[in-house]
Design a protein around this motif. Structure first.
Motif, PDB file in Angstrom:
ATOM      1  N   ALA A  86       0.680  -1.252  -0.057  1.00  0.00           N
ATOM      2  CA  ALA A  86      -0.031  -0.031   0.166  1.00  0.00           C
ATOM      3  C   ALA A  86       0.930   1.249   0.062  1.00  0.00           C
ATOM      4  O   ALA A  86       0.391   2.064  -0.645  1.00  0.00           O
ATOM      5  CB  ALA A  86      -0.722   0.101   1.153  1.00  0.00           C
ATOM      6  N   ASP A  87       1.874   1.194   0.793  1.00  0.00           N
ATOM      7  CA  ASP A  87       2.728   2.355   0.932  1.00  0.00           C
ATOM      8  C   ASP A  87       3.369   3.049  -0.820  1.00  0.00           C
ATOM      9  O   ASP A  87       3.364   3.985  -0.785  1.00  0.00           O
ATOM     10  CB  ASP A  87       3.982   2.239   1.621  1.00  0.00           C
ATOM     11  CG  ASP A  87       3.310   2.126   3.238  1.00  0.00           C
ATOM     12  OD1 ASP A  87       2.428   2.495   3.487  1.00  0.00           O
ATOM     13  OD2 ASP A  87       4.287   1.554   3.970  1.00  0.00           O
ATOM     14  N   ASN A  88       3.573   2.116  -1.570  1.00  0.00           N
ATOM     15  CA  ASN A  88       3.818   2.207  -2.831  1.00  0.00           C
ATOM     16  C   ASN A  88       2.926   2.932  -3.483  1.00  0.00           C
ATOM     17  O   ASN A  88       3.105   4.004  -4.183  1.00  0.00           O
ATOM     18  CB  ASN A  88       4.227   1.036  -3.746  1.00  0.00           C
ATOM     19  CG  ASN A  88       5.195   0.209  -3.246  1.00  0.00           C
ATOM     20  OD1 ASN A  88       6.378   1.038  -2.816  1.00  0.00           O
ATOM     21  ND2 ASN A  88       5.642  -1.106  -3.771  1.00  0.00           N
ATOM     22  N   TYR A 103       7.483   3.871   6.746  1.00  0.00           N
ATOM     23  CA  TYR A 103       7.056   3.795   5.216  1.00  0.00           C
ATOM     24  C   TYR A 103       7.888   2.803   4.649  1.00  0.00           C
ATOM     25  O   TYR A 103       8.929   2.946   4.650  1.00  0.00           O
ATOM     26  CB  TYR A 103       6.733   4.954   4.562  1.00  0.00           C
ATOM     27  CG  TYR A 103       5.795   5.873   5.168  1.00  0.00           C
ATOM     28  CD1 TYR A 103       4.660   6.264   4.540  1.00  0.00           C
ATOM     29  CD2 TYR A 103       6.151   6.737   6.553  1.00  0.00           C
ATOM     30  CE1 TYR A 103       3.694   7.068   5.022  1.00  0.00           C
ATOM     31  CE2 TYR A 103       5.224   7.668   6.856  1.00  0.00           C
ATOM     32  CZ  TYR A 103       3.735   7.600   5.980  1.00  0.00           C
ATOM     33  OH  TYR A 103       2.930   8.598   6.662  1.00  0.00           O
ATOM     34  N   LYS A 104       7.145   1.886   3.933  1.00  0.00           N
ATOM     35  CA  LYS A 104       7.667   0.464   3.273  1.00  0.00           C
ATOM     36  C   LYS A 104       7.824   0.600   2.039  1.00  0.00           C
ATOM     37  O   LYS A 104       7.867  -0.391   1.387  1.00  0.00           O
ATOM     38  CB  LYS A 104       7.071  -0.699   3.924  1.00  0.00           C
ATOM     39  CG  LYS A 104       7.127  -0.904   5.340  1.00  0.00           C
ATOM     40  CD  LYS A 104       8.587  -1.043   5.795  1.00  0.00           C
ATOM     41  CE  LYS A 104       9.069  -0.629   7.363  1.00  0.00           C
ATOM     42  NZ  LYS A 104       8.421  -1.798   8.158  1.00  0.00           N
ATOM     43  N   ASN A 105       7.459   1.760   1.303  1.00  0.00           N
ATOM     44  CA  ASN A 105       7.632   1.908  -0.122  1.00  0.00           C
ATOM     45  C   ASN A 105       8.912   1.700  -0.797  1.00  0.00           C
ATOM     46  O   ASN A 105      10.044   1.979  -0.160  1.00  0.00           O
ATOM     47  CB  ASN A 105       6.902   3.273  -0.675  1.00  0.00           C
ATOM     48  CG  ASN A 105       7.493   4.398  -0.244  1.00  0.00           C
ATOM     49  OD1 ASN A 105       7.523   4.681   1.051  1.00  0.00           O
ATOM     50  ND2 ASN A 105       8.545   5.087  -1.068  1.00  0.00           N
ATOM     51  N   VAL A 106       8.893   1.150  -2.083  1.00  0.00           N
ATOM     52  CA  VAL A 106      10.467   1.377  -2.799  1.00  0.00           C
ATOM     53  C   VAL A 106      10.707   2.557  -3.029  1.00  0.00           C
ATOM     54  O   VAL A 106       9.816   3.733  -3.165  1.00  0.00           O
ATOM     55  CB  VAL A 106      10.040   0.324  -3.767  1.00  0.00           C
ATOM     56  CG1 VAL A 106       9.906  -1.236  -3.736  1.00  0.00           C
ATOM     57  CG2 VAL A 106       9.150   0.975  -4.749  1.00  0.00           C
ATOM     58  N   LEU A 107      12.135   2.657  -3.372  1.00  0.00           N
ATOM     59  CA  LEU A 107      12.757   4.023  -3.528  1.00  0.00           C
ATOM     60  C   LEU A 107      12.040   4.501  -4.907  1.00  0.00           C
ATOM     61  O   LEU A 107      12.072   5.738  -4.957  1.00  0.00           O
ATOM     62  CB  LEU A 107      14.348   3.770  -3.755  1.00  0.00           C
ATOM     63  CG  LEU A 107      15.025   3.295  -2.524  1.00  0.00           C
ATOM     64  CD1 LEU A 107      16.340   3.247  -2.842  1.00  0.00           C
ATOM     65  CD2 LEU A 107      14.969   4.316  -1.333  1.00  0.00           C
ATOM     66  N   LEU A 108      11.711   3.804  -5.923  1.00  0.00           N
ATOM     67  CA  LEU A 108      11.171   4.319  -7.068  1.00  0.00           C
ATOM     68  C   LEU A 108      10.470   5.070  -7.123  1.00  0.00           C
ATOM     69  O   LEU A 108      10.374   6.437  -7.617  1.00  0.00           O
ATOM     70  CB  LEU A 108      10.914   3.192  -8.014  1.00  0.00           C
ATOM     71  CG  LEU A 108      10.351   3.204  -9.480  1.00  0.00           C
ATOM     72  CD1 LEU A 108      11.466   4.031 -10.466  1.00  0.00           C
ATOM     73  CD2 LEU A 108       9.661   2.047 -10.079  1.00  0.00           C
ATOM     74  N   GLY A 163      14.116   1.101   0.619  1.00  0.00           N
ATOM     75  CA  GLY A 163      12.756   1.512   0.689  1.00  0.00           C
ATOM     76  C   GLY A 163      12.141   0.535   1.632  1.00  0.00           C
ATOM     77  O   GLY A 163      11.054   0.949   2.552  1.00  0.00           O
ATOM     78  N   LYS A 164      12.295  -0.574   1.186  1.00  0.00           N
ATOM     79  CA  LYS A 164      11.177  -1.604   1.612  1.00  0.00           C
ATOM     80  C   LYS A 164      11.781  -1.872   3.476  1.00  0.00           C
ATOM     81  O   LYS A 164      11.246  -2.612   3.961  1.00  0.00           O
ATOM     82  CB  LYS A 164      11.582  -3.089   0.860  1.00  0.00           C
ATOM     83  CG  LYS A 164      10.828  -3.057  -0.289  1.00  0.00           C
ATOM     84  CD  LYS A 164      10.992  -4.528  -0.938  1.00  0.00           C
ATOM     85  CE  LYS A 164      10.083  -4.552  -2.133  1.00  0.00           C
ATOM     86  NZ  LYS A 164       9.941  -5.887  -2.884  1.00  0.00           N
ATOM     87  N   GLN A 165      12.932  -1.504   3.600  1.00  0.00           N
ATOM     88  CA  GLN A 165      13.219  -1.647   5.107  1.00  0.00           C
ATOM     89  C   GLN A 165      13.011  -0.225   5.821  1.00  0.00           C
ATOM     90  O   GLN A 165      13.355   0.087   7.003  1.00  0.00           O
ATOM     91  CB  GLN A 165      14.675  -1.816   5.021  1.00  0.00           C
ATOM     92  CG  GLN A 165      15.088  -3.319   5.435  1.00  0.00           C
ATOM     93  CD  GLN A 165      14.775  -4.130   4.128  1.00  0.00           C
ATOM     94  OE1 GLN A 165      15.074  -3.516   2.996  1.00  0.00           O
ATOM     95  NE2 GLN A 165      14.245  -5.268   4.302  1.00  0.00           N
ATOM     96  N   GLY A 166      12.409   0.700   5.015  1.00  0.00           N
ATOM     97  CA  GLY A 166      12.203   2.139   5.596  1.00  0.00           C
ATOM     98  C   GLY A 166      13.438   2.969   5.582  1.00  0.00           C
ATOM     99  O   GLY A 166      13.340   3.868   6.045  1.00  0.00           O
ATOM    100  N   ILE A 167      14.508   2.677   4.671  1.00  0.00           N
ATOM    101  CA  ILE A 167      15.560   3.420   4.598  1.00  0.00           C
ATOM    102  C   ILE A 167      15.330   4.127   3.185  1.00  0.00           C
ATOM    103  O   ILE A 167      15.659   3.716   2.369  1.00  0.00           O
ATOM    104  CB  ILE A 167      16.859   2.795   4.681  1.00  0.00           C
ATOM    105  CG1 ILE A 167      17.044   2.028   6.138  1.00  0.00           C
ATOM    106  CG2 ILE A 167      18.061   3.596   4.409  1.00  0.00           C
ATOM    107  CD1 ILE A 167      18.075   1.139   6.072  1.00  0.00           C
TER     108      ILE A 167
END
Lengths: 318, 251
Positions: free
Chosen positions: B14-16, B80-85, B223-227
């Motif tokens: 969802a964060d994506n 937030y766990k969205n990918v960097l993209l 991103g998936k790790q929140g970084i």
């Protein structure tokens, strides 16, 4: 065409208008009718497009997901209105590029209200409630205007605008019923948007240069002052209902006339903003011009690609 | 499967869509023409609609009287766990389209698989989403072709965006701990198996667009790790502004 012939056509034309017949793009029309309609419809289209900016300013900061989605959809509706108004205008023999050029060079006007800044979330409510409210009053009569494409576009525009107006009022109502901080935000927005909203209905009848001709062509059905009175009479009880105060010490119900009396409008401010010196005239115009200029390579690419595809198809056919 | 793992799994999807929806909504009113402006806003609306469905479900799972807005607005950046993209900025329309294209292809494959989940709510969200995302993919693929095979300038610009954004694509196919748990429980998707199809789909469109995938040795992830990237904080300051400035109020 001889002068006599033109006069004859003009007479037939005026009779058609008097009979409430719709004028369609391919019908003969006086040059002045065509020009006036290009001016008004394009001004309306430009207002929709420039009007996206003050509200768009809050999309990324909307306070809840529900509000964000509703605001995004609303601003998108404005883009849609722009699109079909530009299309209606194009039926009068002018291109969208020419119309944009008139906007970008300052030759064409748009509604001055959008030159005021949206500085709090409550402004989004106030715009829906007051600005869209005033717009509807201006626009509902246009659903019966004489030029067919414009009248038909307006029917759809008005349906969506009245939805926006309710949505805006609901935002303001939520704030007015909220915490003291929220209520203050709502009152402050009303204070800032009230007078510019009254100005939206246009200069007083005595000052309005286009009214007489526009009434004749049913491009206008009521005068600016009549419309303004209607807006005030309609809006004051809505403010009362949610406990907000209209920022006009002279506002008073008049038993005799059955209307509200109201205070003096600051017409100097109105003309200042119309002439390009409002708080955000420069920002609005540069946002529009930037979007257009930065989008040029994209539009060129789409054209070039379409041409190439057309060429490929042709080759195949041969 | 523990609720906490499922919630984290949902955030991962969802964060994506929230963050990409937020990025797209920045463009509303500033598009290259009215038609693309309306289309990009449409996509943003779809994505934010999907976000709401996921978050409402996550809020319900977490109990504690949480709402979709608590999840959307009141987490810290690391949560937030969205990918960097998806958080990459709208540098120009070429970036917007390339980012969209690279995400859409993945998004559609993901939802197609998510339809087979044991979790009925996720299945329902996926089914509805597929219709929307199929359109997104068509829109972004068409524009990739237009820009790639349009003018010299547009080709250069969109290739530049691709060269820059390609390094973020590998992260789409990394499995987090929560992804693994969701997969073991028959709820989640094995994204590892999607990469081949993804590359195929991307290559197909890029070939037609006369664009080339850059040779990339080093991919970015986190991103998936929140970084997140440095862009994320600014995006969140806008997104969270009202909820942070005026806590505990109804809007």
């Amino acid at each position: 065409m001889s002068e006599k012939e033109i006069k004859n056509l003009e007479e037939i034309f005026e009779q058609r208008i008097a009979r409430d017949e719709k004028i369609e793009p391919k019908d003969w029309m006086p040059e002045k009718y065509r020009k006036t309609h290009i001016r008004q419809i394009s001004q309306h289209a430009h207002s929709e497009i420039v009007g996206m900016l003050p509200e768009g300013n809050w999309i990324t900061r909307a306070p809840s997901l529900r509000r964000k989605v509703a605001l995004l959809a609303k601003v998108q509706d404005e883009a849609g209105h722009g699109l079909y108004l530009y299309s209606a205008c194009e039926t009068l023999g002018i291109s969208r590029d020419e119309l944009y050029d008139q906007l970008h060079t300052g030759k064409a006007k748009y509604s001055s209200i959008f030159n005021y800044p949206t500085i709090t979330w409550a402004d989004i409510g106030a715009i829906g409630w007051l600005v869209d409210g005033a717009a509807i009053i201006n626009q509902v009569p246009l659903c019966n205007t004489s030029y067919g494409p414009y009248a038909r576009a307006m029917i759809r525009v008005c349906k969506e605008e009245s939805f926006h107006q309710r949505q805006g009022y609901e935002i303001i109502m939520t704030l007015a019923k909220g915490t003291p901080e929220q209520k203050e935000m709502a009152q402050d927005a009303l204070n800032r948007w009230w007078w510019p909203s009254l100005m939206m209905l246009g200069p007083t009848d005595a000052e309005s240069v286009h009214t007489a001709q526009s009434m004749k062509w049913k491009l206008k059905r009521k005068t600016n002052d009549e419309l303004r009175q209607q807006f005030i009479d309609q809006t004051v009880p809505q403010a009362d209902l949610i406990g907000l105060t209209i920022p006009d010490p002279d506002l008073k119900w008049n038993e005799e006339t059955g209307h509200y009396d109201f205070g003096e409008i600051d017409w100097d401010e109105f003309w200042q903003v119309v002439k390009g010196h409002g708080p955000c005239n420069k920002e609005r115009m540069s946002a529009r011009v930037n979007a257009w200029e930065e989008g040029e390579w994209v539009r060129d690419a789409a054209m070039a690609y379409a041409k190439k595809q057309e060429g490929k198809k042709l080759k195949k056919a041969i | 499967m523990k609720n906490e793992n499922l919630i984290q799994y949902i955030y991962g999807i969802a964060d994506n869509v929230l963050i990409l929806g937020q990025r797209l909504s920045e463009l509303c009113g500033h598009g290259p023409n009215l038609e693309t402006d309306i289309a990009c806003t449409n996509i943003a609306l779809d994505l934010l609609g999907q976000t709401r469905s996921y978050y409402q479900y996550a809020a319900q799972l977490s109990g504690e009287g949480k709402t979709e807005d608590d999840i959307a607005f009141l987490r810290n950046e690391r949560q937030y766990k969205n990918v960097l993209l998806v958080e990459q900025p709208n540098r120009h329309f070429g970036y917007v389209i390339t980012r969209q294209f690279l995400f859409d292809a993945f998004h559609l494959l993901l939802l197609e698989e998510l339809q087979n989940s044991k979790d009925d709510t996720l299945v329902a969200i996926a089914k509805k989403g597929i219709k929307e995302v199929s359109y997104h993919q068509r829109f972004s693929s068409d524009w990739i072709k237009r820009l790639g095979d349009g003018t010299q300038e547009s080709h250069k610009k969109v290739q530049e965006a691709l060269d820059d954004l390609w390094r973020f694509t590998n992260e789409l196919f990394l499995m987090t701990e929560d992804d693994k748990i969701a997969l073991e429980n028959g709820v989640g998707v094995n994204v590892l198996t999607l990469q081949e199809k993804y590359n195929q789909r991307i290559k197909e469109v890029l070939d037609e667009a006369t664009l080339t995938i850059p040779e990339t040795k080093y991919f970015q992830k986190g991103g998936k790790q929140g970084i997140h990237s440095e862009h994320m904080g600014y995006l969140l300051s806008d997104l969270q502004y009202m909820q942070r400035t005026y806590p505990n109020m109804k809007w």
